[in-house]
Design a protein around this motif. Structure first.
Motif, PDB file in Angstrom:
ATOM      1  N   THR A  12       0.894  -0.700  -0.441  1.00 20.67           N
ATOM      2  CA  THR A  12      -0.160   0.125  -0.385  1.00 20.67           C
ATOM      3  C   THR A  12       1.274   1.548  -0.124  1.00 20.67           C
ATOM      4  O   THR A  12       1.587   1.250   0.660  1.00 20.67           O
ATOM      5  CB  THR A  12      -1.046   0.103   0.982  1.00 20.67           C
ATOM      6  OG1 THR A  12      -1.530  -0.960   1.352  1.00 20.67           O
ATOM      7  CG2 THR A  12      -1.904   1.326   1.354  1.00 20.67           C
ATOM      8  N   ALA A  13       0.777   2.208  -0.539  1.00 20.88           N
ATOM      9  CA  ALA A  13       1.460   3.500  -1.159  1.00 20.88           C
ATOM     10  C   ALA A  13       0.720   4.450   0.072  1.00 20.88           C
ATOM     11  O   ALA A  13      -0.079   4.444   0.262  1.00 20.88           O
ATOM     12  CB  ALA A  13       1.225   3.936  -2.270  1.00 20.88           C
ATOM     13  N   VAL A  14       1.648   4.755   1.127  1.00 24.67           N
ATOM     14  CA  VAL A  14       1.348   5.917   1.928  1.00 24.67           C
ATOM     15  C   VAL A  14       1.845   7.070   1.754  1.00 24.67           C
ATOM     16  O   VAL A  14       3.288   7.195   1.375  1.00 24.67           O
ATOM     17  CB  VAL A  14       1.254   4.914   3.303  1.00 24.67           C
ATOM     18  CG1 VAL A  14       0.845   3.916   3.317  1.00 24.67           C
ATOM     19  CG2 VAL A  14       3.083   4.667   3.185  1.00 24.67           C
ATOM     20  N   VAL A  41       6.491   8.665  -1.199  1.00 25.03           N
ATOM     21  CA  VAL A  41       5.947   7.928  -1.566  1.00 25.03           C
ATOM     22  C   VAL A  41       6.560   6.522  -0.546  1.00 25.03           C
ATOM     23  O   VAL A  41       7.657   5.916  -0.866  1.00 25.03           O
ATOM     24  CB  VAL A  41       5.031   7.187  -2.281  1.00 25.03           C
ATOM     25  CG1 VAL A  41       4.377   6.674  -2.523  1.00 25.03           C
ATOM     26  CG2 VAL A  41       4.637   9.000  -3.022  1.00 25.03           C
ATOM     27  N   ARG A  81       6.360   2.571   0.420  1.00 26.05           N
ATOM     28  CA  ARG A  81       4.890   0.982   0.246  1.00 26.05           C
ATOM     29  C   ARG A  81       5.118   0.200   1.883  1.00 26.05           C
ATOM     30  O   ARG A  81       6.388   0.032   1.755  1.00 26.05           O
ATOM     31  CB  ARG A  81       5.737   0.594  -1.268  1.00 26.05           C
ATOM     32  CG  ARG A  81       4.758   1.413  -2.000  1.00 26.05           C
ATOM     33  CD  ARG A  81       5.218   0.408  -3.249  1.00 26.05           C
ATOM     34  NE  ARG A  81       3.980  -0.124  -4.464  1.00 26.05           N
ATOM     35  CZ  ARG A  81       2.474   1.107  -4.133  1.00 26.05           C
ATOM     36  NH1 ARG A  81       3.002   1.747  -5.137  1.00 26.05           N
ATOM     37  NH2 ARG A  81       1.565  -0.110  -4.454  1.00 26.05           N
ATOM     38  N   VAL A  93       0.954  -1.265   7.584  1.00 26.20           N
ATOM     39  CA  VAL A  93       0.182   0.064   7.209  1.00 26.20           C
ATOM     40  C   VAL A  93      -0.137   0.924   8.804  1.00 26.20           C
ATOM     41  O   VAL A  93      -1.549   0.618   9.592  1.00 26.20           O
ATOM     42  CB  VAL A  93      -0.705   0.342   6.570  1.00 26.20           C
ATOM     43  CG1 VAL A  93      -1.480   1.737   6.226  1.00 26.20           C
ATOM     44  CG2 VAL A  93      -0.256  -0.400   4.795  1.00 26.20           C
ATOM     45  N   ARG A 130      -2.651   8.811   2.980  1.00 25.53           N
ATOM     46  CA  ARG A 130      -2.293   8.772   0.979  1.00 25.53           C
ATOM     47  C   ARG A 130      -1.317   9.593   0.393  1.00 25.53           C
ATOM     48  O   ARG A 130      -1.166  11.071   0.846  1.00 25.53           O
ATOM     49  CB  ARG A 130      -3.447   8.447   0.206  1.00 25.53           C
ATOM     50  CG  ARG A 130      -4.302   7.433   1.320  1.00 25.53           C
ATOM     51  CD  ARG A 130      -3.659   6.056   1.508  1.00 25.53           C
ATOM     52  NE  ARG A 130      -4.248   5.128   2.277  1.00 25.53           N
ATOM     53  CZ  ARG A 130      -4.332   3.859   2.777  1.00 25.53           C
ATOM     54  NH1 ARG A 130      -2.916   3.624   1.942  1.00 25.53           N
ATOM     55  NH2 ARG A 130      -4.927   3.149   3.152  1.00 25.53           N
ATOM     56  N   PRO A 131      -0.533   9.371  -0.498  1.00 26.78           N
ATOM     57  CA  PRO A 131       0.270  10.261  -1.407  1.00 26.78           C
ATOM     58  C   PRO A 131      -0.785  11.115  -2.081  1.00 26.78           C
ATOM     59  O   PRO A 131       0.001  12.464  -3.260  1.00 26.78           O
ATOM     60  CB  PRO A 131       0.883   9.590  -2.392  1.00 26.78           C
ATOM     61  CG  PRO A 131       0.644   8.087  -2.205  1.00 26.78           C
ATOM     62  CD  PRO A 131      -0.601   7.647  -1.160  1.00 26.78           C
ATOM     63  N   ASP A 132      -2.032  11.331  -2.398  1.00 20.78           N
ATOM     64  CA  ASP A 132      -2.657  12.319  -2.956  1.00 20.78           C
ATOM     65  C   ASP A 132      -3.368  13.546  -1.540  1.00 20.78           C
ATOM     66  O   ASP A 132      -4.034  14.286  -2.242  1.00 20.78           O
ATOM     67  CB  ASP A 132      -3.660  11.812  -3.386  1.00 20.78           C
ATOM     68  CG  ASP A 132      -4.978  11.430  -3.584  1.00 20.78           C
ATOM     69  OD1 ASP A 132      -4.225  10.420  -1.945  1.00 20.78           O
ATOM     70  OD2 ASP A 132      -5.846  10.742  -3.775  1.00 20.78           O
ATOM     71  N   THR A 133      -2.969  13.305  -0.268  1.00 25.01           N
ATOM     72  CA  THR A 133      -3.507  14.082   0.418  1.00 25.01           C
ATOM     73  C   THR A 133      -3.228  15.059   0.275  1.00 25.01           C
ATOM     74  O   THR A 133      -1.278  15.789   0.004  1.00 25.01           O
ATOM     75  CB  THR A 133      -3.031  13.350   1.977  1.00 25.01           C
ATOM     76  OG1 THR A 133      -3.916  12.302   1.686  1.00 25.01           O
ATOM     77  CG2 THR A 133      -3.792  13.948   2.758  1.00 25.01           C
ATOM     78  N   THR A 156       0.577  10.385   9.486  1.00 22.92           N
ATOM     79  CA  THR A 156      -0.959   9.807  10.043  1.00 22.92           C
ATOM     80  C   THR A 156      -2.076  11.112   9.642  1.00 22.92           C
ATOM     81  O   THR A 156      -0.688  11.946  10.751  1.00 22.92           O
ATOM     82  CB  THR A 156      -1.213   8.653  11.286  1.00 22.92           C
ATOM     83  OG1 THR A 156      -0.563   9.310  11.984  1.00 22.92           O
ATOM     84  CG2 THR A 156      -0.077   7.571  10.649  1.00 22.92           C
TER      85      THR A 156
END
Length: 203
Positions: free
Chosen positions: A43-45, A65, A67, A73, A79-82, A100
């Motif tokens: 999962t990408a974070v 990013v 993974r 997680v 997430r990367p788009d935040t 977080t």
């Protein structure tokens, strides 16, 4: 057509060792591929690209990013788009640490019309007395021989107390101030020592 097949069979006989080797290699490859485990899920974070202090809004260069296996997680991970353009770190984070929602002051934590202003106090023992939600008066003590102190603001609420940074002295306090008070603080810190006094809760 007869000559074609005859020539093909004769060429195969000449290169039978090469063909046999290729067939054996292909058999080994496909055999191993059938037993190879599938690629592990990840999962990408969003994570910190470097050590970051509290009280700042991370820029794109501060982030990367990462993974992680789904089972590792953290809850509330970003997430990367935040979009972090309106968020301020409440505490310091280490490079590579997944970010977080608990690490940030979210917009609802800042009252309308106010801004979150990170103020570094010279004396960490004073900051140790404060708690988020406290109200303080702010004073600027002159760095010259003049012993007087000017009061800059009253009943300013403490938003957060980031963890101390090893790379800098004092202690950081994040305050909810008006833009004009933030401007006075920024100007005063250049030639004065800022201190605080606890006041009665005004809520």
């Amino acid at each position: 057509m007869t000559n074609f097949w005859h020539d093909l069979i004769r060429a195969a006989r000449w290169h039978r060792r090469l063909l046999a080797g290729l067939c054996a290699a292909a058999a080994v490859y496909f055999g191993l591929a059938s037993f190879s485990p599938p690629a592990a899920a990840s999962t990408a974070v969003l994570a910190a690209a470097r050590d970051l202090p509290g009280g700042v809004t991370p820029s794109a260069d501060d982030l990367r990013v990462l993974r992680l296996p789904p089972a590792t997680v953290p809850s509330g991970v970003l997430r990367p788009d935040t979009d972090l353009s309106d968020r301020i770190l409440a505490t310091a984070v280490r490079a590579g640490e997944p970010l977080t929602d608990a690490r940030f002051l979210t917009p609802p934590a800042i009252p309308p019309g106010l801004v979150a202003y990170p103020l570094r106090l010279d004396d960490p023992d004073i900051a140790a007395l404060l708690r988020p939600g406290d109200h303080v008066d702010l004073y600027a003590a002159s760095a010259t021989a003049d012993p007087s102190a000017a009061r800059l603001a009253t009943a300013v609420r403490v938003l957060a107390l980031p963890a101390p940074s090893r790379s800098s002295g004092g202690a950081l306090v994040v305050l909810a101030t008006s833009p004009s008070t933030a401007a006075r603080l920024a100007q005063s810190t250049t030639n004065s020592r800022i201190t605080v006094a606890l006041t009665r809760d005004t809520s």
